[in-house]
Design an enzyme around this catalytic site. Structure first.
Site, short mmCIF file in Angstrom:
data_model
loop_
_atom_site.label_atom_id
_atom_site.label_comp_id
_atom_site.label_asym_id
_atom_site.label_seq_id
_atom_site.Cartn_x
_atom_site.Cartn_y
_atom_site.Cartn_z
N PRO A 9 0.79 -1.23 0.00
CA PRO A 9 0.00 0.00 0.00
C PRO A 9 0.82 1.28 0.00
O PRO A 9 1.85 1.36 0.66
CB PRO A 9 -0.84 -0.11 1.27
N ASN A 10 0.34 2.21 -0.78
CA ASN A 10 0.86 3.57 -0.90
C ASN A 10 2.19 3.67 -1.64
O ASN A 10 2.66 4.77 -1.92
CB ASN A 10 0.97 4.26 0.47
N ARG A 17 5.01 11.20 -2.73
CA ARG A 17 4.63 11.23 -1.31
C ARG A 17 5.86 11.30 -0.41
O ARG A 17 6.87 10.69 -0.69
CB ARG A 17 3.80 10.00 -0.94
N TYR A 22 10.94 8.92 1.29
CA TYR A 22 10.92 7.95 0.20
C TYR A 22 11.62 8.40 -1.07
O TYR A 22 11.71 7.64 -2.02
CB TYR A 22 9.47 7.56 -0.11
N ASN A 71 8.07 -5.44 -0.44
CA ASN A 71 7.91 -4.29 0.45
C ASN A 71 6.41 -4.20 0.71
O ASN A 71 5.66 -3.67 -0.09
CB ASN A 71 8.43 -3.01 -0.21
N ALA A 74 2.86 -0.78 5.14
CA ALA A 74 2.29 -0.86 6.49
C ALA A 74 1.78 -2.26 6.84
O ALA A 74 1.69 -2.60 8.02
CB ALA A 74 1.17 0.16 6.65
N HIS A 77 3.61 -4.55 9.41
CA HIS A 77 3.44 -4.44 10.86
C HIS A 77 2.10 -4.97 11.35
O HIS A 77 1.85 -4.99 12.56
CB HIS A 77 3.59 -2.96 11.28
N ASP A 84 1.48 -15.65 6.82
CA ASP A 84 1.07 -17.04 6.58
C ASP A 84 1.24 -17.41 5.11
O ASP A 84 1.64 -18.53 4.78
CB ASP A 84 -0.38 -17.26 7.00
N GLU A 95 12.20 -9.41 2.69
CA GLU A 95 11.42 -8.23 3.09
C GLU A 95 12.31 -7.01 2.95
O GLU A 95 13.43 -7.00 3.46
CB GLU A 95 10.98 -8.40 4.54
N HIS A 97 12.53 -2.52 2.92
CA HIS A 97 11.95 -1.23 3.25
C HIS A 97 12.88 -0.14 2.75
O HIS A 97 14.11 -0.25 2.89
CB HIS A 97 11.75 -1.08 4.76
N ILE A 98 12.31 0.89 2.19
CA ILE A 98 13.08 2.02 1.68
C ILE A 98 13.68 2.80 2.85
O ILE A 98 14.85 3.15 2.84
CB ILE A 98 12.18 2.92 0.81
N SER A 99 12.88 3.06 3.85
CA SER A 99 13.35 3.82 5.01
C SER A 99 13.88 2.86 6.08
O SER A 99 13.61 1.66 6.05
CB SER A 99 12.20 4.64 5.61
N ARG A 104 11.98 5.21 12.90
CA ARG A 104 10.67 5.83 12.74
C ARG A 104 9.79 5.47 13.94
O ARG A 104 10.29 5.08 14.99
CB ARG A 104 10.06 5.38 11.42
N ARG A 108 6.44 0.73 13.85
CA ARG A 108 7.15 0.23 12.66
C ARG A 108 8.34 -0.66 13.02
O ARG A 108 8.95 -1.26 12.15
CB ARG A 108 7.63 1.39 11.80
#
Length: 140
Positions: A9-10, A17, A22, A71, A74, A77, A84, A95, A97-99, A104, A108
């Site tokens: 998402p996003n 954004r 990001y 990625n 959200a 978390h 599963d 997995e 993550h950009i940040s 944060r 997170r």
């Protein structure tokens, strides 16, 4: 070697954004950079804001691809269902993550997915995806 990148998402809003977190680059532009760097790989891309669609994609490609770079945004978390799905497939998942999620908000700092993944990469900007792909090219 076939690699699937899945963004949650996003992440369709990358480049517009929260640029301080990001960056300025949209993912489609960065994807071209990855494909140019890894010309001997097939790199497919999928993005969805919907948890169930991400699960369906994992099920669809989770027995035929060589690696998945995920990625989950959200959902990282919150989603036991995605965790599963990762545990149920044969294809290893990294997995990403950009940040740096550990710099944060506290919520997170916990990943529901990490225990089902081959590894976790966070905090290297868009290059987190490159590092995820490279992890499939080295023997561990």
């Amino acid at each position: 070697m076939k690699i699937q990148i899945i963004n949650g998402p996003n992440l369709n809003l990358l480049g517009v954004r929260e640029k301080s977190i990001y960056g300025n680059t949209d993912f489609e532009t960065y994807l071209q950079t990855l494909r140019q760097r890894f010309t001997d790989l097939t790199i497919d891309y999928y993005q969805s804001n919907v948890e169930g669609e991400i699960i369906n994609k994992l099920h669809e490609i989770g027995f035929t691809y060589d690696g998945i770079v995920l990625n989950a945004g959200a959902y990282t978390h919150t989603s036991i269902a995605i965790a599963d799905a990762i545990a149920a497939i044969n294809t290893p998942v990294i997995e990403v993550h950009i940040s740096n999620v550990y710099k944060r908000e506290e919520f997170r700092h916990t990943s529901m997915l990490a225990a089902s993944c081959k590894g976790v990469i966070a905090g290297f900007g868009m290059n987190s995806y490159q590092l995820g792909i490279e992890s499939f090219l080295i023997e561990l």
